[in-house]
Design a protein around this motif. Structure first.
Motif, PDB file in Angstrom:
ATOM      1  N   LYS A 198       0.841  -1.200   0.000  1.00  0.00           N
ATOM      2  CA  LYS A 198       0.000   0.000   0.000  1.00  0.00           C
ATOM      3  C   LYS A 198       0.878   1.252   0.000  1.00  0.00           C
ATOM      4  O   LYS A 198       0.625   2.210  -0.744  1.00  0.00           O
ATOM      5  CB  LYS A 198      -0.918   0.002   1.220  1.00  0.00           C
ATOM      6  CG  LYS A 198      -1.965  -1.093   1.229  1.00  0.00           C
ATOM      7  CD  LYS A 198      -3.151  -0.768   0.337  1.00  0.00           C
ATOM      8  CE  LYS A 198      -4.044   0.288   0.956  1.00  0.00           C
ATOM      9  NZ  LYS A 198      -5.274   0.509   0.159  1.00  0.00           N
ATOM     10  N   ASP A 203      -3.007  -0.130  -4.931  1.00  0.00           N
ATOM     11  CA  ASP A 203      -4.307   0.243  -4.366  1.00  0.00           C
ATOM     12  C   ASP A 203      -4.956  -0.889  -3.588  1.00  0.00           C
ATOM     13  O   ASP A 203      -5.509  -0.678  -2.504  1.00  0.00           O
ATOM     14  CB  ASP A 203      -5.259   0.699  -5.484  1.00  0.00           C
ATOM     15  CG  ASP A 203      -4.806   2.016  -6.106  1.00  0.00           C
ATOM     16  OD1 ASP A 203      -4.176   2.822  -5.389  1.00  0.00           O
ATOM     17  OD2 ASP A 203      -5.073   2.223  -7.297  1.00  0.00           O
ATOM     18  N   ALA A 204      -4.913  -2.092  -4.137  1.00  0.00           N
ATOM     19  CA  ALA A 204      -5.568  -3.243  -3.498  1.00  0.00           C
ATOM     20  C   ALA A 204      -4.677  -4.467  -3.661  1.00  0.00           C
ATOM     21  O   ALA A 204      -4.917  -5.327  -4.523  1.00  0.00           O
ATOM     22  CB  ALA A 204      -6.937  -3.500  -4.110  1.00  0.00           C
ATOM     23  N   SER A 331       4.891   8.522   0.003  1.00  0.00           N
ATOM     24  CA  SER A 331       3.709   8.126   0.772  1.00  0.00           C
ATOM     25  C   SER A 331       3.929   8.386   2.261  1.00  0.00           C
ATOM     26  O   SER A 331       3.033   8.893   2.955  1.00  0.00           O
ATOM     27  CB  SER A 331       3.398   6.644   0.544  1.00  0.00           C
ATOM     28  OG  SER A 331       3.051   6.392  -0.805  1.00  0.00           O
TER      29      SER A 331
END
Length: 342
Positions: A198, A203-204, A331
């Motif tokens: 992540k 995203d998944a 991030s």
């Protein structure tokens, strides 16, 4: 407005290997540095030697701190005297070279603890040189974990493009691997790689867990770890909301992952994943140090003493390692700013 761009620390690696050349080649790709603050840390003579070997010349402004990097648009150089030029030569495993690596990395880790660095990308190291130079740990990951005060689960991830692997045991004899096949370690490894993916921009993430025994244990006739340990661990992850599947026979799960069905595989011991990843693309692989407070990456290959100083080193894996450090560092930087209300 608070600067959203992360600070990425980069090191030259073992002075006797191909690291300085690789970093010189990396810094020639100016597009990589457009939205990050990059700080190269190391000995001035070694940085110059890497440029000479690569046949590339860079002019980086000197800074005296990581914080000063935010005053510059492009990469900067933080000089650190860690080894004299005459103390090491190409392709030599020396205490001086290992001590140099430890000093440079410690400087970067101290900056990370101070909140001045959002990710680290280091050029290849030589474990034997590091141990001669004072490393008391099993490997660099355990060194990082102690320096950063990590008490929870941590492990190496090996990556190849969009395929990542983690493992529940690492540098141990194969005869001891079964002792590490525990529900707690499988759950921890699965959750850790999910959260790391992540952070890296998935995203998944879709995670598969490998079996331990041949053919997945063949219903318990060839080992019961799958029934008694691994499957319950997978169900526990699923109950917690993680998209984890398995266990799958280790000799076929990498085919599914290669074909895009999964983003990551949790393996049960070192070579179970390493052989597959290196066969699929050894020259492009990256190692990510998982479970630490900041992302730390490096190319998956070693110091390549056989070609050190010859100008033959392939920068591809180093570029990949730097790109992952940048993505994860961005991030993390945004998470930090959000937590601070900036």
């Amino acid at each position: 407005m608070t600067d959203p761009h992360p600070v990425i620390a980069v090191t030259l690696g073992d002075p006797a290997g191909i690291g300085p050349e690789l970093i010189a080649r990396l810094f020639a790709d100016t597009a990589l540095f457009s939205d990050v603050h990059t700080v190269l840390v190391g000995d001035p003579w070694l940085w110059q030697d890497g440029q000479n070997v690569a046949g590339i010349s860079h002019r980086l402004p000197d800074v005296d701190s990581f914080a000063a990097a935010r005053d510059h648009d492009g990469p900067v150089f933080l000089p650190l005297d860690s080894v004299a030029e005459g103390e090491v030569g190409y392709a030599e495993e020396t205490a001086a070279g290992g001590a140099s690596v430890l000093k440079v990395l410690t400087r970067c880790l101290d900056a990370a603890q101070a909140g001045e660095v959002d990710a680290i990308c280091f050029a290849p190291l030589n474990k034997f040189s590091m141990k001669k130079g004072g490393l008391r740990h099993e490997d660099e990951l355990h060194f990082f974990a102690e320096q950063l005060g990590v008490e929870g689960y941590f492990c190496e991830f090996n990556t190849l493009g969009t395929l990542w692997t983690s493992r529940i045991s690492s540098h141990i004899p194969l005869k001891d691997a079964a002792e590490y096949v525990t529900r707690e370690r499988i759950v921890a490894a699965s959750r850790l790689i999910y959260e790391s993916l992540k952070l890296a921009g998935f995203d998944a993430p879709r995670i598969a867990v490998a079996a331990f025994n041949p053919h997945g244990g063949e219903g318990g006739t060839c080992g019961r770890e799958e029934i008694e340990v691994i499957a319950p661990a997978v169900r526990e992850c699923q109950a917690q909301g993680y998209p984890i599947a398995g266990p799958f026979p280790a000799d076929t799960i990498f085919i599914k992952a290669r074909d895009g069905e999964y983003d990551a595989i949790v393996t049960m011991y070192h070579d179970q994943g390493q052989i597959a990843i290196k066969l699929l693309g050894f020259k492009q692989g990256v190692t990510v140090q998982g479970g630490l407070p900041i992302p730390i990456t490096t190319p998956a290959h070693g110091t390549a003493f056989d070609i050190a100083g010859q100008g033959k080193a392939d920068v591809g894996p180093t570029r990949n390692a730097f790109s992952i450090a940048c993505r994860m560092g961005k991030s993390l930087r945004l998470q930090r700013l959000a937590s601070a209300g900036a």
